[in-house]
Scaffold this active site. Structure first.
Site, PDB file in Angstrom:
ATOM      1  N   ALA A 353       0.612  -1.290  -0.348  1.00 40.62           N
ATOM      2  CA  ALA A 353       0.126  -0.151  -0.125  1.00 40.62           C
ATOM      3  C   ALA A 353       1.098   1.021   0.419  1.00 40.62           C
ATOM      4  O   ALA A 353       0.295   2.414   0.330  1.00 40.62           O
ATOM      5  CB  ALA A 353      -1.142   0.402   1.161  1.00 40.62           C
ATOM      6  N   ARG A 440      16.077 -11.394   1.175  1.00 41.89           N
ATOM      7  CA  ARG A 440      15.641 -11.244  -0.475  1.00 41.89           C
ATOM      8  C   ARG A 440      16.131 -10.746  -1.642  1.00 41.89           C
ATOM      9  O   ARG A 440      16.424 -10.941  -3.157  1.00 41.89           O
ATOM     10  CB  ARG A 440      14.148 -10.351  -0.390  1.00 41.89           C
ATOM     11  CG  ARG A 440      13.021 -10.195  -2.051  1.00 41.89           C
ATOM     12  CD  ARG A 440      13.054 -11.891  -2.684  1.00 41.89           C
ATOM     13  NE  ARG A 440      11.777 -11.906  -1.986  1.00 41.89           N
ATOM     14  CZ  ARG A 440      10.795 -12.105  -2.359  1.00 41.89           C
ATOM     15  NH1 ARG A 440      10.357 -11.001  -3.552  1.00 41.89           N
ATOM     16  NH2 ARG A 440      10.094 -12.434  -2.149  1.00 41.89           N
ATOM     17  N   ASN A 470      -4.278   3.270   0.041  1.00 38.21           N
ATOM     18  CA  ASN A 470      -3.956   2.807  -0.636  1.00 38.21           C
ATOM     19  C   ASN A 470      -4.470   1.308   0.010  1.00 38.21           C
ATOM     20  O   ASN A 470      -5.115   0.366  -1.222  1.00 38.21           O
ATOM     21  CB  ASN A 470      -2.923   2.686  -0.753  1.00 38.21           C
ATOM     22  CG  ASN A 470      -2.289   3.813  -1.400  1.00 38.21           C
ATOM     23  OD1 ASN A 470      -2.994   5.030  -2.425  1.00 38.21           O
ATOM     24  ND2 ASN A 470      -0.671   4.425  -1.515  1.00 38.21           N
ATOM     25  N   ARG A 497      -1.998  -8.645   7.082  1.00 39.63           N
ATOM     26  CA  ARG A 497      -0.968  -8.487   6.037  1.00 39.63           C
ATOM     27  C   ARG A 497       0.577  -7.624   6.781  1.00 39.63           C
ATOM     28  O   ARG A 497       2.108  -7.883   6.339  1.00 39.63           O
ATOM     29  CB  ARG A 497      -1.227  -8.746   4.483  1.00 39.63           C
ATOM     30  CG  ARG A 497       0.040  -8.818   3.731  1.00 39.63           C
ATOM     31  CD  ARG A 497      -0.456  -9.164   2.378  1.00 39.63           C
ATOM     32  NE  ARG A 497      -2.041  -9.554   2.014  1.00 39.63           N
ATOM     33  CZ  ARG A 497      -1.705  -9.827   0.774  1.00 39.63           C
ATOM     34  NH1 ARG A 497      -1.222  -9.127  -0.139  1.00 39.63           N
ATOM     35  NH2 ARG A 497      -2.913 -11.058   0.393  1.00 39.63           N
ATOM     36  N   ARG A 558      -6.767  19.747 -30.859  1.00 40.73           N
ATOM     37  CA  ARG A 558      -6.844  20.033 -31.885  1.00 40.73           C
ATOM     38  C   ARG A 558      -6.707  22.199 -32.083  1.00 40.73           C
ATOM     39  O   ARG A 558      -8.283  22.474 -31.043  1.00 40.73           O
ATOM     40  CB  ARG A 558      -6.488  19.325 -33.138  1.00 40.73           C
ATOM     41  CG  ARG A 558      -6.314  18.601 -33.081  1.00 40.73           C
ATOM     42  CD  ARG A 558      -6.590  17.758 -34.585  1.00 40.73           C
ATOM     43  NE  ARG A 558      -5.942  17.907 -35.696  1.00 40.73           N
ATOM     44  CZ  ARG A 558      -6.243  17.642 -37.056  1.00 40.73           C
ATOM     45  NH1 ARG A 558      -7.101  16.408 -37.139  1.00 40.73           N
ATOM     46  NH2 ARG A 558      -5.914  18.300 -38.228  1.00 40.73           N
ATOM     47  N   HIS A 559      -6.568  22.879 -32.614  1.00 45.01           N
ATOM     48  CA  HIS A 559      -6.558  24.312 -33.029  1.00 45.01           C
ATOM     49  C   HIS A 559      -8.358  23.847 -33.628  1.00 45.01           C
ATOM     50  O   HIS A 559      -8.101  22.980 -34.317  1.00 45.01           O
ATOM     51  CB  HIS A 559      -6.001  24.788 -33.080  1.00 45.01           C
ATOM     52  CG  HIS A 559      -4.718  24.328 -34.852  1.00 45.01           C
ATOM     53  ND1 HIS A 559      -6.111  23.640 -36.023  1.00 45.01           N
ATOM     54  CD2 HIS A 559      -4.125  23.043 -34.890  1.00 45.01           C
ATOM     55  CE1 HIS A 559      -5.743  23.223 -37.004  1.00 45.01           C
ATOM     56  NE2 HIS A 559      -4.244  22.406 -36.235  1.00 45.01           N
ATOM     57  N   ASN A 565      -6.590  23.971 -43.321  1.00 46.33           N
ATOM     58  CA  ASN A 565      -7.472  23.282 -43.051  1.00 46.33           C
ATOM     59  C   ASN A 565      -8.111  22.748 -44.246  1.00 46.33           C
ATOM     60  O   ASN A 565      -8.303  21.627 -44.166  1.00 46.33           O
ATOM     61  CB  ASN A 565      -7.718  22.278 -41.839  1.00 46.33           C
ATOM     62  CG  ASN A 565      -7.022  22.345 -40.777  1.00 46.33           C
ATOM     63  OD1 ASN A 565      -7.410  22.492 -39.490  1.00 46.33           O
ATOM     64  ND2 ASN A 565      -6.065  21.899 -40.906  1.00 46.33           N
ATOM     65  N   GLY A 571       0.849  22.017 -42.484  1.00 42.40           N
ATOM     66  CA  GLY A 571       2.249  23.151 -41.707  1.00 42.40           C
ATOM     67  C   GLY A 571       1.361  24.154 -41.359  1.00 42.40           C
ATOM     68  O   GLY A 571      -0.073  24.531 -41.873  1.00 42.40           O
ATOM     69  N   ARG A 610      -2.730  29.758 -34.791  1.00 41.66           N
ATOM     70  CA  ARG A 610      -4.219  29.259 -34.917  1.00 41.66           C
ATOM     71  C   ARG A 610      -4.435  27.921 -33.846  1.00 41.66           C
ATOM     72  O   ARG A 610      -5.481  28.152 -33.411  1.00 41.66           O
ATOM     73  CB  ARG A 610      -4.066  27.840 -36.068  1.00 41.66           C
ATOM     74  CG  ARG A 610      -3.235  26.644 -35.572  1.00 41.66           C
ATOM     75  CD  ARG A 610      -3.038  26.060 -37.401  1.00 41.66           C
ATOM     76  NE  ARG A 610      -2.444  25.027 -37.629  1.00 41.66           N
ATOM     77  CZ  ARG A 610      -0.779  24.999 -38.267  1.00 41.66           C
ATOM     78  NH1 ARG A 610      -0.287  26.050 -38.053  1.00 41.66           N
ATOM     79  NH2 ARG A 610      -0.102  23.819 -38.470  1.00 41.66           N
ATOM     80  N   GLU A 631       3.682  22.415 -34.071  1.00 43.57           N
ATOM     81  CA  GLU A 631       3.417  21.064 -34.929  1.00 43.57           C
ATOM     82  C   GLU A 631       3.914  20.363 -35.927  1.00 43.57           C
ATOM     83  O   GLU A 631       5.825  20.874 -36.106  1.00 43.57           O
ATOM     84  CB  GLU A 631       2.370  21.141 -35.947  1.00 43.57           C
ATOM     85  CG  GLU A 631       2.113  20.088 -37.858  1.00 43.57           C
ATOM     86  CD  GLU A 631       0.923  18.942 -36.822  1.00 43.57           C
ATOM     87  OE1 GLU A 631       1.723  18.798 -36.171  1.00 43.57           O
ATOM     88  OE2 GLU A 631      -0.123  19.067 -37.005  1.00 43.57           O
ATOM     89  N   GLU A 654       6.282   8.277 -51.010  1.00 43.77           N
ATOM     90  CA  GLU A 654       7.069   6.797 -50.344  1.00 43.77           C
ATOM     91  C   GLU A 654       7.112   5.657 -49.621  1.00 43.77           C
ATOM     92  O   GLU A 654       6.938   5.210 -49.360  1.00 43.77           O
ATOM     93  CB  GLU A 654       6.855   5.511 -52.189  1.00 43.77           C
ATOM     94  CG  GLU A 654       6.448   5.908 -53.195  1.00 43.77           C
ATOM     95  CD  GLU A 654       5.315   5.301 -52.557  1.00 43.77           C
ATOM     96  OE1 GLU A 654       5.207   4.098 -52.064  1.00 43.77           O
ATOM     97  OE2 GLU A 654       4.071   5.663 -54.180  1.00 43.77           O
ATOM     98  N   ARG A 656       7.587   8.214 -46.076  1.00 44.63           N
ATOM     99  CA  ARG A 656       6.646   8.360 -45.021  1.00 44.63           C
ATOM    100  C   ARG A 656       5.340   7.256 -45.206  1.00 44.63           C
ATOM    101  O   ARG A 656       4.735   6.589 -44.162  1.00 44.63           O
ATOM    102  CB  ARG A 656       6.120   9.455 -46.211  1.00 44.63           C
ATOM    103  CG  ARG A 656       5.248  10.166 -44.921  1.00 44.63           C
ATOM    104  CD  ARG A 656       4.494  11.630 -44.998  1.00 44.63           C
ATOM    105  NE  ARG A 656       3.366  11.653 -44.521  1.00 44.63           N
ATOM    106  CZ  ARG A 656       2.361  11.436 -43.974  1.00 44.63           C
ATOM    107  NH1 ARG A 656       1.894  10.568 -45.122  1.00 44.63           N
ATOM    108  NH2 ARG A 656       0.962  11.625 -43.288  1.00 44.63           N
ATOM    109  N   HIS A 697      -1.336  20.297 -32.003  1.00 40.99           N
ATOM    110  CA  HIS A 697      -1.760  20.018 -33.687  1.00 40.99           C
ATOM    111  C   HIS A 697      -2.292  19.009 -32.911  1.00 40.99           C
ATOM    112  O   HIS A 697      -1.619  17.642 -32.888  1.00 40.99           O
ATOM    113  CB  HIS A 697      -1.006  20.954 -34.172  1.00 40.99           C
ATOM    114  CG  HIS A 697      -0.290  21.885 -34.416  1.00 40.99           C
ATOM    115  ND1 HIS A 697      -0.836  22.632 -34.884  1.00 40.99           N
ATOM    116  CD2 HIS A 697       0.399  23.083 -32.832  1.00 40.99           C
ATOM    117  CE1 HIS A 697      -0.553  24.178 -34.918  1.00 40.99           C
ATOM    118  NE2 HIS A 697      -0.068  23.900 -33.490  1.00 40.99           N
TER     119      HIS A 697
END
Length: 745
Positions: A353, A440, A470, A497, A558-559, A565, A571, A610, A631, A654, A656, A697
């Site tokens: 605990a 131990r 706890n 215990r 997000r903004h 957009n 960007g 933004r 971003e 390609e 990416r 972003h």
């Protein structure tokens, strides 16, 4: 007039060793100052120019310098050490927008490699044909770490005055005075009922933390193992599916120990050889460090006389996900000697605990997010699977030899599983148990010899209220009491215990250790360290210093929709669209209702307009701008659509598509780069005791959300992060819970 930096690919900057070294050395803090003792009161110095400093030669977007004293103006910012040339000029802008700006005379100024290029000169402005105004220009550059930036921001937040720590350029505070009315009217104008905007979130049901730890191998194999009679359905038991193992790291051969010279005071590691200074100096030329590759595995060579690298890899395997700076620093530690073994075991110590499992789970999540292959091994889970969940307090008595033997047996099984996993490529194992006696702990250290380095992490709590809380959570959530219908009976059994453990408990005084004393409340406490060195242990200590259990919400959004957009361009730094402006109003009302009783809350945004415009109308809370929340930098692709990239740069498109996590835009960033710069933000979010609203972003929020949700790095680029939606992360003693509010379609 200047045209800005040319937009082209720089092949040498994509995957070069130089870039890697720069990323590993922190950032450049640049302080740009203008001084004049005969200031014109209505003229404010500004700077404008090319990306990435300003991003536009439009005077309306020029950045203002802040007044530092009666005669001094300053603009500070952060750039990578390997930044592209910054092309800029100064101008004076009258406070009256209708009066034209006055641009400085002469050619454009260029900043490169931390210094101004060309001959030093004054900034000269022709106010009239007969009047000239001159400013002295001074620029100072320092290299700072992300943690310096975070420390400086803390000084701002707590004192609301400039910090003595330099490194504050990506953080500024704009706190509205008390009593200022919201310019857009009261929250009643939109009549916002928070619950009506709730939408389904990914399933994150509260599961006992120990159940999410590593499943014993004997159980996974089935058959005649020691757990063959236990429940084997991980789906039914709530056990998480294991993460895919990373590939074998590149191997570095170490000469046999007899052939090495050991300087005085150098102790040979029992798991790896040591490197003499002369060998170390000659061998650096042969070290290959790939961005995104973890530390090399050090292995003995039967005949090698010099340090060499094995470059063969399994062609079908995936590369580890650690960021370049992480890899470089870890390898540097290895090359400097046996300060830190390749495999690290964090062994928890503490009475029941005291928050051991919660601390272990948070540390596991943090290290995984950074890209370190980490697993959490809970000995209590092993005990329940082998001996059942109906053990009474007598099982845990120190004078019960059968119970002691059974508990030591499952601890040894968990340790064997952890070291076996490490030999297969695991890096950090979190060993979660009470480990309350020296006997131990000595057993564990003996088992770890030649296999991993052990650091004990002892959690000590003297706050009786926290301990009582706890204990009650333990009775409610632990499988040990799932079959006990009487809460009070379970409570009394656990108290017995705990008494049994307290009678035999021995604080840690051996080996390398970290002691967390009364740290969980987040109000003071102390942390003690002994014999801790190396890159990764140091990072672990820093994380633990900043964590606590105080419940508080973190809101991610997000903004509002921007004009880029609408045009599907990546960007940029455009203003909000009509929909985006409407979302800003709805977000304002949402925050004012959700946090109406949380005056200590704060609003974090990026430095892009933004996000600032989205949060601009929220009143009554301090606003903090982080450059780290900007971003992902799309480099030369900034402002393009993906269709344009596909058409004009098919190879980049390609590349990416094949690996979005590690792909780095030319002269830009990868997702791993974003994670690296977000680490101080994570540390600050962990440290906060009040709610935080983060307006940022898509790529950045994907990375932040992955940390809180403990999602694999490979999933980050694919996560859904819709516009006009708020993700509420509730952090507390029961773990992380999530709600989602969709304010607009």
């Amino acid at each position: 007039m200047g045209t800005g930096s040319s937009r082209h690919f720089d092949s040498s900057a994509h995957g070069s060793g130089e870039e890697k070294d720069d990323h590993g050395g922190g950032q450049l803090y640049v302080s740009l100052k203008m001084e004049n003792y005969n200031l014109k009161g209505d003229l404010v110095p500004h700077v404008y120019g090319s990306v990435p400093l300003v991003g536009s030669w439009d005077t309306s977007k020029a950045l203002p310098l802040e007044r530092e004293s009666t005669s001094m103006w300053e603009l500070s910012f952060v750039v990578p050490p390997n930044h592209e040339t910054l092309d800029f000029k100064f101008l004076l802008k009258p406070k009256d927008d209708n009066v034209p700006c006055i641009e400085e005379e002469g050619i454009n100024r260029q900043f490169m490699g931390g210094t101004l290029q060309g001959v030093a000169r004054l900034a000269v402005f022709n106010l009239t044909p007969d009047e000239i105004l001159e400013y002295r220009v001074n620029i100072k550059t320092n290299r700072v770490s992300p943690f310096d930036l975070a420390a400086s921001w803390r000084a701002y937040q707590e004192n609301l005055e400039p910090s003595t720590v330099r490194g504050i350029p990506d953080v500024s505070i704009n706190s509205l005075p008390e009593g200022v009315e919201n310019q857009n009217g009261s929250s009643a104008s939109l009549d916002l009922d928070l619950e009506q905007y709730l939408v389904p979130a990914p399933v994150t049901s509260v599961v006992y933390a120990a159940n999410l730890t590593e499943t014993p191998r004997s159980l996974k194999r089935g058959g005649g193992g020691v757990f063959s009679n236990a429940e084997t359905s991980t789906k039914d038991s709530g056990v998480s599916v294991d993460r895919p193992a990373t590939i074998k790291e590149m191997e570095v051969a170490i000469p046999d120990p007899p052939k090495l010279y050991h300087p005085p005071g150098m102790v040979e590691s029992k798991s790896v050889g040591t490197i003499s200074p002369s060998q170390r100096q000659e061998s650096h030329r042969g070290i290959f460090v790939d961005r995104g590759v973890g530390s090399p595995r050090l292995v003995r060579s039967a005949s090698a006389a010099t340090l060499t690298t094995g470059t063969k890899r399994d062609p079908g395997a995936k590369m580890p996900a650690a960021a370049g700076a992480v890899a470089a620093a870890a390898i540097a530690d290895q090359m400097l000697g046996p300060k830190e073994d390749m495999h690290l075991a964090i062994v928890l110590v503490g009475l029941p605990a005291r928050g051991k499992t919660f601390t272990a789970a948070k540390l596991t999540r943090y290290l995984r997010w950074l890209g370190h292959n980490t697993k959490h091994f809970n000995v209590g889970k092993y005990r329940r699977l082998k001996h059942g969940t109906n053990q009474t307090a007598d099982f845990f008595r120190g004078d019960n030899p059968e119970g002691m033997e059974a508990r030591n047996e499952v601890a040894a099984l968990a340790m064997d599983d952890m070291t076996a996993w490490m030999q297969e490529g695991g890096q950090v194992g979190i060993f979660d148990a009470t480990n309350s006696t020296s006997e131990r702990r000595n057993m564990l250290m003996k088992m770890a010899e030649g296999k991993c380095k052990i650091i004990f992490l002892e959690t000590i709590c003297n706050d009786r209220q926290i301990i009582e809380r706890n204990i009650r959570l333990k009775i409610q959530q632990s499988p040990d009491y799932s079959e006990e219908p009487d809460f009070e009976a379970g409570y009394q059994d656990f108290k017995r215990r705990l008494d049994n453990y307290e009678k035999i408990y021995e604080p840690v005084n051996e080996g390398s250790y970290i002691k967390m004393i009364d740290m969980v409340s987040g109000h003071g406490g102390q942390i003690q360290v002994n014999n801790i060195s190396g890159y990764l242990p140091g990072r672990i200590v820093f994380f633990l210093v900043n964590t606590h259990l105080t419940p508080r919400p973190i809101l991610l959004t997000r903004h509002g929709e921007s004009r880029d957009n609408v045009r599907a361009r990546i960007g940029g730094d455009t203003v909000l669209s009509g929909n985006g402006e409407l979302y800003a109003k709805k977000l304002t009302n949402f925050v004012e209702k959700r946090l109406k009783n949380e005056r200590a809350a704060s609003i974090w945004t990026s430095t892009l307009q933004r996000t600032i415009l989205t949060a601009n109308q929220i009143a009554g809370f301090p606003k903090i701008q982080w450059r780290a929340l900007d971003e992902i930098n799309a480099g030369v692709c900034d402002g393009m659509t993906y269709e344009e990239i596909k058409k004009n740069m098919p190879e980049e498109y390609e590349s990416r598509k094949k690996d979005k996590l590690r792909y780095r835009y030319p002269r830009g960033e990868s997702y791993l780069d974003v994670i690296q710069r977000l680490e101080p933000v994570i540390i600050e979010l962990e440290r906060q005791r009040a709610p935080v609203v983060v307006v940022s972003h898509q790529a950045v929020l994907r990375a932040l959300y992955a940390y809180f949700a403990d999602r694999p790095l490979q999933e980050i680029p694919l996560m859904e992060m819709p516009l006009h939606t708020i993700i509420e992360i509730q952090m507390g003693v029961t773990g992380v819970q999530e709600k989602r509010y969709k304010l607009m379609d």
